[in-house]
Every structure is written in structure tokens, then in C-alpha cells.
Motif scaffolding. Structure first.
Motif, PDB file in Angstrom:
ATOM      1  N   PRO A  94      12.808  10.693 -10.433  1.00  0.00           N
ATOM      2  CA  PRO A  94      12.237   9.572  -9.687  1.00  0.00           C
ATOM      3  C   PRO A  94      13.291   8.589  -9.185  1.00  0.00           C
ATOM      4  CG  PRO A  94      11.737   9.377 -12.017  1.00  0.00           C
ATOM      5  CD  PRO A  94      12.372  10.715 -11.826  1.00  0.00           C
ATOM      6  N   ASN A  95      14.484   8.593  -9.778  1.00  0.00           N
ATOM      7  CA  ASN A  95      15.549   7.704  -9.309  1.00  0.00           C
ATOM      8  C   ASN A  95      16.091   8.135  -7.956  1.00  0.00           C
ATOM      9  OD1 ASN A  95      15.341   6.153 -11.637  1.00  0.00           O
ATOM     10  ND2 ASN A  95      16.757   7.487 -12.750  1.00  0.00           N
ATOM     11  N   ASP A  96      15.880   9.404  -7.590  1.00  0.00           N
ATOM     12  CA  ASP A  96      16.351   9.915  -6.304  1.00  0.00           C
ATOM     13  C   ASP A  96      15.310   9.783  -5.198  1.00  0.00           C
ATOM     14  OD1 ASP A  96      18.701  10.644  -7.554  1.00  0.00           O
ATOM     15  OD2 ASP A  96      18.046  12.715  -7.907  1.00  0.00           O
ATOM     16  N   ALA A  97      14.116   9.257  -5.526  1.00  0.00           N
ATOM     17  CA  ALA A  97      13.051   9.126  -4.532  1.00  0.00           C
ATOM     18  C   ALA A  97      13.447   8.120  -3.462  1.00  0.00           C
ATOM     19  CB  ALA A  97      11.757   8.683  -5.212  1.00  0.00           C
ATOM     20  N   ILE A  98      13.065   8.424  -2.225  1.00  0.00           N
ATOM     21  CA  ILE A  98      13.351   7.507  -1.118  1.00  0.00           C
ATOM     22  C   ILE A  98      12.034   6.979  -0.562  1.00  0.00           C
ATOM     23  CG2 ILE A  98      15.553   8.556  -0.513  1.00  0.00           C
ATOM     24  CD1 ILE A  98      14.089  10.029   1.757  1.00  0.00           C
ATOM     25  N   ASP A  99      12.069   5.801   0.022  1.00  0.00           N
ATOM     26  CA  ASP A  99      10.906   5.159   0.600  1.00  0.00           C
ATOM     27  C   ASP A  99      10.751   5.631   2.043  1.00  0.00           C
ATOM     28  OD1 ASP A  99       8.740   3.517   0.853  1.00  0.00           O
ATOM     29  OD2 ASP A  99       9.899   1.685   1.145  1.00  0.00           O
ATOM     30  N   MET A 102       0.836  -1.191   0.000  1.00  0.00           N
ATOM     31  CA  MET A 102       0.000   0.000   0.000  1.00  0.00           C
ATOM     32  C   MET A 102       0.876   1.248   0.000  1.00  0.00           C
ATOM     33  SD  MET A 102      -2.972   1.269   0.168  1.00  0.00           S
ATOM     34  CE  MET A 102      -3.819   2.705   0.671  1.00  0.00           C
ATOM     35  N   ARG A 103       1.893   1.256   0.848  1.00  0.00           N
ATOM     36  CA  ARG A 103       2.750   2.418   0.987  1.00  0.00           C
ATOM     37  C   ARG A 103       3.545   2.653  -0.283  1.00  0.00           C
ATOM     38  NH1 ARG A 103       7.546   1.616   5.198  1.00  0.00           N
ATOM     39  NH2 ARG A 103       7.279  -0.439   4.352  1.00  0.00           N
ATOM     40  N   LYS A 104       4.038   1.560  -0.913  1.00  0.00           N
ATOM     41  CA  LYS A 104       4.793   1.707  -2.155  1.00  0.00           C
ATOM     42  C   LYS A 104       3.893   2.191  -3.276  1.00  0.00           C
ATOM     43  CE  LYS A 104       8.595  -1.361  -1.214  1.00  0.00           C
ATOM     44  NZ  LYS A 104       9.380  -2.483  -1.664  1.00  0.00           N
ATOM     45  N   ALA A 105       2.648   1.710  -3.316  1.00  0.00           N
ATOM     46  CA  ALA A 105       1.704   2.155  -4.338  1.00  0.00           C
ATOM     47  C   ALA A 105       1.423   3.648  -4.180  1.00  0.00           C
ATOM     48  CB  ALA A 105       0.409   1.357  -4.256  1.00  0.00           C
ATOM     49  N   PHE A 106       1.300   4.107  -2.933  1.00  0.00           N
ATOM     50  CA  PHE A 106       1.074   5.522  -2.654  1.00  0.00           C
ATOM     51  C   PHE A 106       2.260   6.340  -3.135  1.00  0.00           C
ATOM     52  CE2 PHE A 106      -0.524   9.207  -0.644  1.00  0.00           C
ATOM     53  CZ  PHE A 106       0.549   9.824  -0.029  1.00  0.00           C
ATOM     54  N   LEU A 107       3.466   5.907  -2.818  1.00  0.00           N
ATOM     55  CA  LEU A 107       4.653   6.650  -3.232  1.00  0.00           C
ATOM     56  C   LEU A 107       4.833   6.638  -4.739  1.00  0.00           C
ATOM     57  CD1 LEU A 107       7.166   5.648  -0.431  1.00  0.00           C
ATOM     58  CD2 LEU A 107       6.024   7.830  -0.768  1.00  0.00           C
ATOM     59  N   MET A 108       4.524   5.510  -5.377  1.00  0.00           N
ATOM     60  CA  MET A 108       4.631   5.447  -6.829  1.00  0.00           C
ATOM     61  C   MET A 108       3.607   6.381  -7.482  1.00  0.00           C
ATOM     62  SD  MET A 108       7.191   3.653  -7.480  1.00  0.00           S
ATOM     63  CE  MET A 108       7.008   3.406  -9.225  1.00  0.00           C
ATOM     64  N   PHE A 161       4.275  13.734  -9.870  1.00  0.00           N
ATOM     65  CA  PHE A 161       5.368  14.686 -10.008  1.00  0.00           C
ATOM     66  C   PHE A 161       5.995  14.599 -11.394  1.00  0.00           C
ATOM     67  CE2 PHE A 161       5.691  14.515  -5.261  1.00  0.00           C
ATOM     68  CZ  PHE A 161       5.314  15.835  -5.068  1.00  0.00           C
ATOM     69  N   ILE A 162       6.134  13.389 -11.917  1.00  0.00           N
ATOM     70  CA  ILE A 162       6.729  13.212 -13.242  1.00  0.00           C
ATOM     71  C   ILE A 162       5.842  13.830 -14.304  1.00  0.00           C
ATOM     72  CG2 ILE A 162       7.361  11.515 -14.999  1.00  0.00           C
ATOM     73  CD1 ILE A 162       8.213   9.687 -12.622  1.00  0.00           C
ATOM     74  N   ILE A 163       4.536  13.595 -14.206  1.00  0.00           N
ATOM     75  CA  ILE A 163       3.596  14.144 -15.183  1.00  0.00           C
ATOM     76  C   ILE A 163       3.584  15.665 -15.104  1.00  0.00           C
ATOM     77  CG2 ILE A 163       1.140  14.334 -15.767  1.00  0.00           C
ATOM     78  CD1 ILE A 163       0.914  11.379 -14.853  1.00  0.00           C
ATOM     79  N   GLY A 164       3.633  16.192 -13.881  1.00  0.00           N
ATOM     80  CA  GLY A 164       3.534  17.637 -13.693  1.00  0.00           C
ATOM     81  C   GLY A 164       4.807  18.391 -13.987  1.00  0.00           C
ATOM     82  N   CYS A 165       5.947  17.735 -14.048  1.00  0.00           N
ATOM     83  CA  CYS A 165       7.208  18.427 -14.250  1.00  0.00           C
ATOM     84  C   CYS A 165       7.714  18.196 -15.665  1.00  0.00           C
ATOM     85  CB  CYS A 165       8.252  17.939 -13.247  1.00  0.00           C
ATOM     86  SG  CYS A 165       7.828  18.348 -11.554  1.00  0.00           S
ATOM     87  N   ASN A 166       8.124  19.247 -16.291  1.00  0.00           N
ATOM     88  CA  ASN A 166       8.647  19.187 -17.649  1.00  0.00           C
ATOM     89  C   ASN A 166      10.157  19.374 -17.571  1.00  0.00           C
ATOM     90  OD1 ASN A 166       9.259  19.443 -20.303  1.00  0.00           O
ATOM     91  ND2 ASN A 166       7.842  21.135 -20.726  1.00  0.00           N
TER      92      ASN A 166
END
Length: 191
Positions: A30-35, A1-7, A13-18
Motif C-alpha cells: 500500500p505504500n507504493d499506491a498512487i493517487d 470521495m476519490r481518496k475514500a474509494f482508493l483507500m 487488496f491488503i485483505i486479499g493478499c497474504n
């Protein structure tokens, strides 16, 4: 559940950022994201069970303001109103007459005025108003252009994203005079 929320958050963020953005824009890799645990980032969480004698189906838009909850159903036909977790009323004005709509595009609730603002899907430059909790039709507001999004700014003002031949912009709209009182900013296609 938590991983699905973070994903899901990372996807937003990926969609909103150009990547080709202005120098003051924030670009998220997204490679720098932490759990992290949900409890570590959300400290003021309250679970409110909703109680209703009437069956409530799925929803895709939920607005929670204090002890009041507005739920737009999956079919875009109804808005359910809850106060203190208890069902109070339903707006279901599907039709083609005054105060009716074929589908709901978006809603916005003003707790001070006790008015639900509704953007119908079939008329792009109209906002319908309903009293809460009675869900009685109060009238409509007309805008000079097609509405892309509807948000409450303050007691007397809505913030509307509107499109016309020149593009899209974010405007302040006075509810009482039904006039545009200011332009906040121009919007890009991605916004």
C-alpha cells in the motif's frame, strides 16, 4: 470521495493478499499506491437513476447486468428488480414454507433464463429459484455440501464455493441434473 474509494480498494487488496504467498501470486504494497482520478481508470461509466413509486431502503448487494438491476436490501429480506432504471417487482418471500426463506445470504441472476437464484441463510445446501420479473417460486436445487458463494458460470452451470469435512473447493454445478460436473480448485481459508 476519490481518496475514500482508493483507500477502500487498497484495503481490499491488503485483505486479499497474504505476504506468505506462492511465488506467482501478486503482493501489493500500500505504500507504493498512487493517487489517480476515477475517470483515468474507469472509461466506460454510465449513471442510471433508479425510479420507483415504492420507497427503496438501503442495500448491500447490487447486481447490474445490461439494463437490468437486482438489489438485495440491508435486512436480507427483499430483492428489488429494475429494468431500464424503472422499478418492476420485489421478491419478499420471508417465511418458513416452500419457496420461503428467513434471510437471504446471496443472489445470482441469469438474464437468459430469467431466473433469480437465491441462497437462503438458514439452509446451507439449497438454492431457491424464482422467475423474473414475476418473482414466482420455481423450485429448489440441492447441493452435496454447504455453499459458501454462488455465481453464474454459463447458461447451464453455477460456480459454487462449497465446504465439507475435507475443506473448501470451487465446483461447477449443473443446474439441470443438479450434479457437480467438475472441481475447479481447492480454496484456502483466506479465499
Amino acid at each position: 470521495m476519490r481518496k475514500a474509494f482508493l483507500m477502500s480498494m487498497a484495503a481490499l487488496f491488503i485483505i486479499g493478499c497474504n505476504q506468505k504467498s506462492d511465488e506467482d501470486a501478486i503482493v501489493i504494497n500500500p505504500n507504493d499506491a498512487i493517487d489517480v482520478r476515477f475517470e483515468d481508470v474507469a472509461t466506460d461509466v454510465r449513471i442510471v437513476p433508479l425510479q420507483s413509486e415504492e420507497p427503496i431502503g438501503g442495500y448491500h448487494n447490487l447486481q447490474c447486468i445490461g439494463d437490468e438491476v437486482m438489489i438485495q436490501d440491508n435486512n436480507d429480506h427483499k430483492v428489488y428488480y429494475f429494468k431500464n432504471g424503472k422499478y418492476q417487482s420485489t421478491l419478499n418471500s420471508v417465511g418458513r414454507g416452500p419457496g420461503e426463506y428467513t434471510r437471504i445470504r446471496s443472489i445470482c441472476y441469469d438474464t437468459d433464463r430469467r431466473v433469480l437464484y437465491l441462497q437462503p441463510n438458514d439452509i446451507n445446501n439449497v438454492i431457491l429459484q424464482y422467475s423474473v420479473p414475476e418473482m414466482k417460486y420455481l423450485g429448489s436445487l440441492k447441493t452435496p455440501a454447504a455453499i459458501g458463494s454462488l455465481n453464474l458460470y454459463d447458461d447451464n452451470t453455477l460456480m459454487l464455493a462449497m465446504s465439507n469435512d475435507d475443506g473448501s473447493s470451487l465446483y461447477l454445478y449443473d443446474i439441470n441434473s443438479q450434479e457437480i460436473t467438475g472441481k475447479v480448485l481447492d480454496l484456502t481459508v483466506y479465499q
